[in-house]
Design an enzyme around this catalytic site. Structure first.
Site, PDB file in Angstrom:
ATOM      1  N   VAL A 214      62.792   6.255  51.455  1.00 16.96           N
ATOM      2  CA  VAL A 214      63.388   5.584  50.302  1.00 16.96           C
ATOM      3  C   VAL A 214      63.133   6.380  49.030  1.00 16.96           C
ATOM      4  O   VAL A 214      63.995   6.512  48.164  1.00 16.96           O
ATOM      5  CB  VAL A 214      62.837   4.149  50.170  1.00 16.96           C
ATOM      6  CG1 VAL A 214      63.343   3.491  48.890  1.00 16.96           C
ATOM      7  CG2 VAL A 214      63.252   3.325  51.373  1.00 16.96           C
ATOM      8  N   ALA A 215      61.939   6.966  48.911  1.00 12.02           N
ATOM      9  CA  ALA A 215      61.599   7.726  47.708  1.00 12.02           C
ATOM     10  C   ALA A 215      62.435   8.994  47.588  1.00 12.02           C
ATOM     11  O   ALA A 215      62.764   9.443  46.490  1.00 12.02           O
ATOM     12  CB  ALA A 215      60.116   8.078  47.723  1.00 12.02           C
TER      13      ALA A 215
ATOM     14  N   GLU B 192      69.522   6.934  45.767  1.00 11.10           N
ATOM     15  CA  GLU B 192      70.601   5.967  46.004  1.00 11.10           C
ATOM     16  C   GLU B 192      71.628   5.953  44.882  1.00 11.10           C
ATOM     17  O   GLU B 192      72.801   5.663  45.103  1.00 11.10           O
ATOM     18  CB  GLU B 192      70.010   4.560  46.167  1.00 11.10           C
ATOM     19  CG  GLU B 192      69.203   4.338  47.431  1.00 11.10           C
ATOM     20  CD  GLU B 192      67.744   4.733  47.277  1.00 11.10           C
ATOM     21  OE1 GLU B 192      66.969   4.487  48.190  1.00 11.10           O
ATOM     22  OE2 GLU B 192      67.398   5.304  46.213  1.00 11.10           O
TER      23      GLU B 192
ATOM     24  N   ASP C 272     102.624  29.322  32.662  1.00 10.51           N
ATOM     25  CA  ASP C 272     104.019  29.615  32.308  1.00 10.51           C
ATOM     26  C   ASP C 272     104.075  30.048  30.860  1.00 10.51           C
ATOM     27  O   ASP C 272     103.118  29.873  30.106  1.00 10.51           O
ATOM     28  CB  ASP C 272     104.886  28.355  32.485  1.00 10.51           C
ATOM     29  CG  ASP C 272     105.169  28.073  33.949  1.00 10.51           C
ATOM     30  OD1 ASP C 272     105.339  29.028  34.710  1.00 10.51           O
ATOM     31  OD2 ASP C 272     105.212  26.886  34.319  1.00 10.51           O
TER      32      ASP C 272
ATOM     33  N   ASP D  15     106.181  23.353  36.185  1.00  9.32           N
ATOM     34  CA  ASP D  15     106.965  22.192  35.771  1.00  9.32           C
ATOM     35  C   ASP D  15     108.109  21.865  36.719  1.00  9.32           C
ATOM     36  O   ASP D  15     108.623  20.767  36.710  1.00  9.32           O
ATOM     37  CB  ASP D  15     107.521  22.388  34.347  1.00  9.32           C
ATOM     38  CG  ASP D  15     108.274  23.700  34.194  1.00  9.32           C
ATOM     39  OD1 ASP D  15     108.581  24.344  35.221  1.00  9.32           O
ATOM     40  OD2 ASP D  15     108.559  24.082  33.041  1.00  9.32           O
TER      41      ASP D  15
ATOM     42  N   ASP E 266     107.590  24.842  41.767  1.00 10.46           N
ATOM     43  CA  ASP E 266     106.177  25.125  41.508  1.00 10.46           C
ATOM     44  C   ASP E 266     105.232  24.303  42.385  1.00 10.46           C
ATOM     45  O   ASP E 266     104.026  24.562  42.397  1.00 10.46           O
ATOM     46  CB  ASP E 266     105.842  24.842  40.035  1.00 10.46           C
ATOM     47  CG  ASP E 266     106.555  25.785  39.092  1.00 10.46           C
ATOM     48  OD1 ASP E 266     106.754  26.955  39.473  1.00 10.46           O
ATOM     49  OD2 ASP E 266     106.922  25.356  37.988  1.00 10.46           O
TER      50      ASP E 266
ATOM     51  N   GLU F  15      56.949   9.305  43.064  1.00  8.03           N
ATOM     52  CA  GLU F  15      57.131   8.274  44.089  1.00  8.03           C
ATOM     53  C   GLU F  15      56.537   8.710  45.422  1.00  8.03           C
ATOM     54  O   GLU F  15      56.050   7.875  46.202  1.00  8.03           O
ATOM     55  CB  GLU F  15      58.619   7.963  44.272  1.00  8.03           C
ATOM     56  CG  GLU F  15      59.234   7.168  43.122  1.00  8.03           C
ATOM     57  CD  GLU F  15      60.717   6.882  43.351  1.00  8.03           C
ATOM     58  OE1 GLU F  15      61.260   7.371  44.354  1.00  8.03           O
ATOM     59  OE2 GLU F  15      61.304   6.178  42.526  1.00  8.03           O
TER      60      GLU F  15
ATOM     61  N   THR G 160      65.975   0.682  37.241  1.00  6.67           N
ATOM     62  CA  THR G 160      65.631   1.261  35.942  1.00  6.67           C
ATOM     63  C   THR G 160      66.292   2.608  35.679  1.00  6.67           C
ATOM     64  O   THR G 160      66.531   2.972  34.531  1.00  6.67           O
ATOM     65  CB  THR G 160      64.105   1.417  35.839  1.00  6.67           C
ATOM     66  OG1 THR G 160      63.652   2.339  36.828  1.00  6.67           O
ATOM     67  CG2 THR G 160      63.411   0.083  36.018  1.00  6.67           C
TER      68      THR G 160
END
Length: 912
Positions: free
Chosen positions: A295-296, A300, A342, A617, A621, A686, A716
């Site tokens: 988890v550390a 996540e 162009d 355009d 293209d 952690e 946090t």
């Protein structure tokens, strides 16, 4: 009679699919090869051919199944890590957090699925260019049929306002056609029952019309020679489908980072699980320890934070006129090192104006002769006015009419049309247009001819002015102007107006030259200079001629230090293209470019490891826009197909907006790296508590719980990380070269800074707080701290101090992570109010977890006394201060070595 050589498809009742023949060859031979005649096909023959050739429609490849696409997204490495995090959250009893993580997985999968549909939508948009019905000659009579039922050999009728339903050869009459969707050039062209031009590309043949283009005027009969996917439109669709979108650099790097993080997490868990068993740790404690490590190590919040940071970049670009359709493209923009643009409408205003008038004997000097020439040239036009009074028609002719008015010789369009006795429209083969103009007061007639100088000058009855006119033409073309020659002749009084253009367009007298100019946008030169400062090459890929494009390039600063012009890009070989593109000090103008040329340039640049942005355009293209890393379509002048195929659409068609987007992309990439440093920095504090727990064989109780880690990772840290994604560009962002395309989003320096410096400083501080609380309560190593013991409350306060200490260290890390190189004073402490708000939120959230009883019971926390609060309150300053000293020392060392990096630079060493 000599027998003609056999051709594929010949000798059949009707041509076979894929049969090869030249549609510009003489009409009798083309009809023989198509097994048709002037009166078209019979209904029965057309039905048989339809069964063989299939319907006349642009077809896309079969779509991959939704479930398969979904499974690919759900098995993304980072998604797998999030699945693991969700499972752990449910195991820990935090169902709300588990469902939140699952929602993040679903949102990211939805984004990815929408991206997969992009290429398919582009091909489907191509199909909308085909008309629903067509007029065809069947069984000797005209009938209205569905356009999808047309077959090779059909004779179709073309008239003003209709779309052309298939590729066809004009065999009778003439039409004016808008080919802009295929060529990108706005000027209409004439297509007549004329002979073909030797060696000319199909798109320039004066007798061919193409599926999906629009007939602007005239009437004609034409013989269909290609339908469905064998048309020019179908060929472009096939190119678009073959040019599959590849993952962006960020997408590739996030996958690598995810596997790297997973490998680290699993390896650490396995190693220390074995270590725990070796030192005699109970199995339950060992498992708790392994889960805590996983988890550390799993960030996540990384994927949602990246997604939201990119979304912020998308919104920022939209306000500046660039609509980005794929989130990861924002980061790709930041690594762009070549822009292929162009000319018309992107570098220039796409608004022709009469710039210079040259007359024999007077040169370019002003005077009544200049105004008279401008007025005479404006007579040789077919522009009209809308109900609102605006001019409409060919842009070149509009410029002539406006130029005459600017020079005090305005043209009355009604009077022009009333006095006109004859009109010979512009012929693309002759490159001429002429009119026969009368005078209401007399019976005299005058012929006025305008066209390309090389077409007009040989028709003069005297050679006196030819040489000076050629010199003037070269001079004007060298300044980026489109040059037209204007000539005329008086028609004998009392005779009928000429009915043949060869009579009207001979024995001419030169009246002068007019120079038309499409000026560059005022902001382009500065944008090009910023590209050069940022180490970005600018290449021009245009359908225009080389001299005009080169002049515009030099005017806006493209070609520093050297400019190379490829006048006929169609004929450039792969070897020549490679030699041009590997020279970093050369910028290139690819003139007279086709769709294949753009695709070839994009492929070559990719093969050389460049990150390419390509503008476009037209429908033509679309393949190149797919192939480039960033396809940029024009919002004003672009077609629907180009906009669907592109990654980014410019609402203002402005090159400067591309450069602004590149800067924004660099800023987003830098900010992604900043919040990765921020997120990774608390991994060490952690993990260290679990290592202390394991290495002491349980003599030191676990200083942090799994639930508290989840509260940090998903509570946090999130808002400050998002706020770091809103940081403004650091000074010098556009003064550094593009980062190497193989450089990972996580570099070795980042890991050293986050894990080895910020992380270790934080770990030392929080472990100090943990031991301070325990020792002040009389704890000694090995003393029991479980529930029901005398030290249990002290232990709960100690883990709470660890938790609060990590959070306050996060505050210092967030402030330090705002800059990689510069001092905090250079960017300002209060310039990111969102970060201040995020810090305020995490402190309030931590206070709630520490002091509110319901949350204390859930997360295993206890209220902290004032001395512990005072202790952890010093952590932000200590963390930020030590990093500020580190950066100051690095700047000083680099300055002494004379090799200081540009502000905000990134290191090239990265993880695989």
């Amino acid at each position: 009679m000599t027998e003609e050589p056999p051709t594929r498809g010949k000798g059949n009742a009707f041509p076979t699919p894929g049969g090869t023949f030249d549609p510009s060859e003489p009409v009798p031979r083309l009809r023989r090869e198509l097994a048709t005649g002037p009166e078209g096909l019979s209904a029965r023959d057309a039905s048989r051919r339809l069964a063989v050739h299939g319907p006349n429609e642009v077809r896309s490849k079969a779509h991959s199944s939704f479930l398969r696409q979904l499974s690919v997204q759900l098995a993304h490495p980072l998604a797998l890590l999030l699945w693991a995090a969700a499972a752990l959250a449910f195991v820990a009893g935090l169902a709300v957090l588990g469902w939140a993580i699952l929602a993040v997985i679903a949102i990211n999968a939805a984004f990815a699925l929408l991206q997969e549909r992009q290429a398919e939508r582009a091909v489907e948009t191509l199909a909308r260019y085909l008309p629903e019905h067509a007029f065809v000659v069947r069984d000797g009579g005209t009938r209205r049929v569905e356009a999808r039922d047309l077959v090779p050999g059909d004779v179709i009728l073309l008239e003003e306002g209709g779309k052309i339903p298939a590729d066809a050869r004009v065999t009778d009459g003439g039409v004016e056609v808008d080919l802009s969707m295929l060529t990108g050039e706005s000027a209409p062209v004439e297509r007549t029952d004329a002979s073909g031009r030797a060696g000319a590309p199909l798109i320039e043949e004066p007798n061919l019309v193409f599926s999906g283009t629009t007939c602007l005027g005239g009437q004609a009969r034409a013989t269909v020679f290609a339908t469905g996917n064998r048309t020019e439109l179908g060929r472009i669709a096939a190119l678009s489908q073959r040019s599959r979108r590849e993952p962006s650099p960020l997408e590739q790097q996030v996958k690598k980072v995810a596997w790297f993080i997973a490998a680290v997490a699993v390896a650490m868990g396995m190693v220390f699980l074995v270590l725990g068993a070796a030192v005699g740790l109970p199995l339950t404690d060992s498992l708790t320890f392994a889960i805590g490590l996983l988890v550390a190590n799993v960030p996540e919040g990384l994927l949602p934070t990246i997604t939201l940071a990119l979304a912020v970049g998308v919104r920022s670009l939209a306000r500046r006129g660039a609509v980005v359709k794929r989130l990861s493209a924002v980061e790709t923009l930041g690594s762009t090192d070549v822009i292929c643009t162009d000319k018309t409408g992107t570098l220039t205003l796409n608004r022709m104006r009469l710039q210079t008038v040259w007359t024999p004997g007077h040169g370019t000097s002003a005077g009544p002769w200049a105004a008279e020439l401008a007025h005479t040239a404006s007579l040789c036009t077919t522009v009209t006015r809308t109900h609102e009074g605006a001019l409409q028609g060919d842009p070149t002719e509009t410029a002539l009419v406006e130029g005459a008015a600017d020079r005090g010789a305005p043209l009355d369009l009604a009077e022009r049309d009333a006095d006109r006795r004859g009109l010979f429209r512009f012929d693309p083969r002759l490159r001429l247009m002429s009119i026969v103009q009368g005078d209401q007061g007399t019976r005299s007639l005058r012929v006025v001819v305008k066209g390309a100088p090389e077409a007009v000058l040989p028709r003069l009855h005297t050679a006196a002015d030819r040489e000076s006119a050629r010199e003037a033409t070269e001079s004007m073309a060298g300044q980026g102007m489109r040059v037209l020659a204007v000539a005329g002749r008086e028609w004998p009084e009392g005779t009928e107006a000429p009915t043949e253009r060869r009579d009207a367009e001979s024995e001419l007298t030169l009246l002068g030259l007019v120079g038309l100019y499409d000026p560059p946008r005022t902001e382009v030169a500065e944008a090009v200079r910023r590209c050069h400062d940022a180490g970005i090459r600018v290449l021009i890929v245009t359908g225009d001629n080389g001299a005009t494009a080169a002049a515009v390039a030099r005017e806006v600063g493209i070609g520093v230090p050297r400019l190379h012009v490829v006048p006929a890009s169609e004929s450039i070989t792969d070897g020549e293209l490679d030699r041009l593109l590997v020279e970093d000090d050369v910028e290139v103008v690819f003139a007279r470019s086709s769709p294949e040329t753009k695709l070839k340039v994009a492929d070559a640049l990719r093969a050389h490891g460049r990150i390419v942005a390509m503008t476009g355009d037209g429908v033509n293209d679309a393949p190149a826009l797919h192939r480039a890393h960033i396809g940029v379509a024009m919002g004003k002048s672009g077609t629907d197909v180009a906009r669907e195929a592109a990654t980014m659409v410019l609402t203002d068609d402005d090159f400067a907006t591309i450069v602004a987007a590149v800067e924004s992309g660099r800023r987003v990439y830098d900010n992604v790296r900043k919040f990765i440093v921020y997120i990774f920095a608390h991994t060490t504090p952690e993990v260290v508590p679990f290592l202390v727990f394991a290495l002491s064989a349980g003599a030191v109780p676990l200083p942090l719980t799994v639930l508290q880690i989840l509260a940090i990772d998903l509570g946090t840290e999130t808002l400050p990380a998002l706020a770091l994604g809103r940081e403004r560009s650091e000074p010098g962002t556009m003064k550094r070269p593009p980062r190497p395309h193989r450089q990972g989003v996580i570099s070795r320096d980042m890991l050293i800074r986050s894990w080895g410096f910020l992380g270790l400083v934080s770990a030392a501080l929080v472990m100090g707080a943990f031991f301070y609380v325990l020792w002040r309560s009389g704890w000694s190593p090995g003393a029991p701290t479980g529930e029901g013991t005398a030290l249990h409350h002290a232990y709960t306060m100690a883990t709470t101090a660890t938790f609060a200490g990590i959070v306050t260290c996060q505050v210092g890390t967030a402030v330090a992570a705002r800059t990689d190189h510069a001092a905090l004073r250079d960017i300002g402490l209060f310039t990111n109010p969102l970060l201040l708000a995020g810090i305020a939120f995490e402190l309030a959230f931590t206070t709630a977890l520490v002091y509110l009883p319901p949350l204390q019971d859930l997360f295993g926390t206890a209220a902290l006394p004032w001395d512990v609060v005072a202790l952890v309150a010093t952590f932000p300053i200590l963390v930020w201060g030590t990093d500020e000293l580190r950066r100051a020392r690095r700047r000083h060392t680099q300055a002494d070595a004379g090799s200081a990096e540009p502000v905000g630079s990134v290191r090239s060493s990265g993880l695989p």
